[in-house]
Design an enzyme around this catalytic site. Structure first.
Site, PDB file in Angstrom:
ATOM      1  N   ASP A 211       0.808  -1.190   0.022  1.00 33.84           N
ATOM      2  CA  ASP A 211      -0.124   0.107   0.192  1.00 33.84           C
ATOM      3  C   ASP A 211       0.924   1.132   0.101  1.00 33.84           C
ATOM      4  O   ASP A 211       1.885   1.310   0.616  1.00 33.84           O
ATOM      5  CB  ASP A 211      -0.858  -0.093   1.406  1.00 33.84           C
TER       6      ASP A 211
ATOM      7  N   ARG B  85       0.117   7.781  -2.684  1.00 30.17           N
ATOM      8  CA  ARG B  85       0.208   8.840  -1.821  1.00 30.17           C
ATOM      9  C   ARG B  85       2.033   9.032  -2.143  1.00 30.17           C
ATOM     10  O   ARG B  85       2.477  10.349  -2.155  1.00 30.17           O
ATOM     11  CB  ARG B  85       0.285   8.361  -0.327  1.00 30.17           C
TER      12      ARG B  85
ATOM     13  N   HIS C 176       2.770   3.564  -8.915  1.00 35.08           N
ATOM     14  CA  HIS C 176       2.596   2.203  -9.324  1.00 35.08           C
ATOM     15  C   HIS C 176       3.892   1.559  -9.927  1.00 35.08           C
ATOM     16  O   HIS C 176       4.539   0.462  -9.923  1.00 35.08           O
ATOM     17  CB  HIS C 176       1.364   1.761  -9.998  1.00 35.08           C
TER      18      HIS C 176
ATOM     19  N   THR D 155     -10.765  -6.349  -5.283  1.00 40.61           N
ATOM     20  CA  THR D 155     -12.054  -6.375  -6.076  1.00 40.61           C
ATOM     21  C   THR D 155     -12.465  -4.975  -6.082  1.00 40.61           C
ATOM     22  O   THR D 155     -13.045  -4.271  -6.991  1.00 40.61           O
ATOM     23  CB  THR D 155     -13.049  -7.010  -5.367  1.00 40.61           C
TER      24      THR D 155
ATOM     25  N   LEU E 188      10.615 -20.724  -4.586  1.00 39.15           N
ATOM     26  CA  LEU E 188       9.513 -19.773  -4.033  1.00 39.15           C
ATOM     27  C   LEU E 188       8.343 -19.698  -4.703  1.00 39.15           C
ATOM     28  O   LEU E 188       8.507 -19.670  -5.978  1.00 39.15           O
ATOM     29  CB  LEU E 188      10.222 -18.410  -3.907  1.00 39.15           C
TER      30      LEU E 188
END
Ligand code: IPE
Ligand code: IPE
Ligand code: MG
Length: 254
Positions: free
Chosen positions: A23, A27, A40, A69, A134
């Site tokens: 998150d 910002r 992003h 969603t 992984l």
């Protein structure tokens, strides 16, 4: 700094599954006077760094919450930018995933994704399916409520067709119908950017996870931040409903 931190990690007690709510991209960008998409783009660098960090440590599962969603309700320009970034990143990263023996998985409502993204993902899933290191689980168009409703619906259908005897339903039955049926529950959940909430992420699977919150915005999150979270996790006493004394006695016996 990185070396000092990594030395503080007990390799015998690593979480086998770490889940992250990535998150703060928007910002981070806005604080720099940039468009949210700029955040992003930079978030992808953190994904690379953290995937590499987990692979180096020998973590078995890493689940990254990339798109919820509810994120479909964001402005169209941001959603389209994120989809394009997703496809572009996957295309570029598959060779690195293969080089590092990383297997890609996806959880979420893939039908919601544009066709070009579905195709690209499908190809990447197939191209990495033989890797045994992984397991990188991308939560895309994912939400826990969607997942649970879907699971209940499918259990109902299997009861109706006689495949399941409803009196035998237990937690293991439900777990088989979740998108995470192949993965153990995360022991450690990290959320960046100073929000103290779960935002519809793995509500069932996080039942006993240790939660770690940091103010660091996702595009600034690097291996050293991951190491700090793991060290913090290892200092906690996980009691699973028992008393501290019981846990200490069990550890002494082990
Ligand atoms: C996380 O960053 C990425 C996604 C949800 C796709 P945000 O885009 O939520 O960034 P903030 O929280 O608005 O800063
Ligand atoms: C959660 O972040 C979803 C992802 C990181 C993909 P959001 O930014 O969408 O969550 P809220 O809206 O702050 O709860
Ligand atoms: Mg956010």
């Amino acid at each position: 700094m990185q070396e000092v931190l990594i030395a503080g990690i007990d390799k015998e007690r690593l979480p086998q599954h770490i889940a992250i709510i990535m998150d703060g991209n928007g910002r981070w960008a806005q604080e720099k006077g940039q468009d949210r998409l700029y955040g992003h783009y930079h978030g992808v660098e953190s994904v690379r760094n953290i995937v590499e960090g987990c692979a180096e440590l020998g973590i078995h599962y890493l689940t990254l919450y990339a798109f919820s969603t509810e994120n479909w309700d964001r402005p169209q320009q941001e959603v389209e930018g994120l989809m394009a970034l997703l496809v572009d990143t996957i295309r570029k990263e598959v060779p690195t995933l293969n080089k590092n023996n990383i297997r890609l998985h996806v959880i979420g409502d893939m039908n919601m994704l544009p066709k070009f993204a579905q195709d690209e993902l499908q190809e990447a899933l197939e191209m990495t399916s033989q890797n045994t290191g992984l397991n990188l689980v991308m939560a895309l168009s994912y939400s826990s409520r969607w997942e649970l409703v879907n699971a209940v619906k499918n259990i109902g259908l299997d009861v109706q067709s006689g495949k399941i005897d409803p009196t035998t339903i237990n937690h293991e039955t439900l777990e088989k119908y979740l998108t995470t049926s192949q993965f153990p529950d995360p022991e450690l959940m990290i959320r960046t950017s100073g929000e103290y909430r779960i935002s519809n992420f793995l509500l069932y699977q996080l039942a006993y996870a240790e939660l770690y919150f940091t103010n660091t915005r996702w595009p600034d999150f690097r291996k050293e931040n991951l190491y700090e979270a793991i060290i913090d996790f290892q200092a906690r006493e996980r009691r699973f409903g028992k008393t501290g004394q019981q846990i200490q006695e069990e550890t002494q016996l082990a």
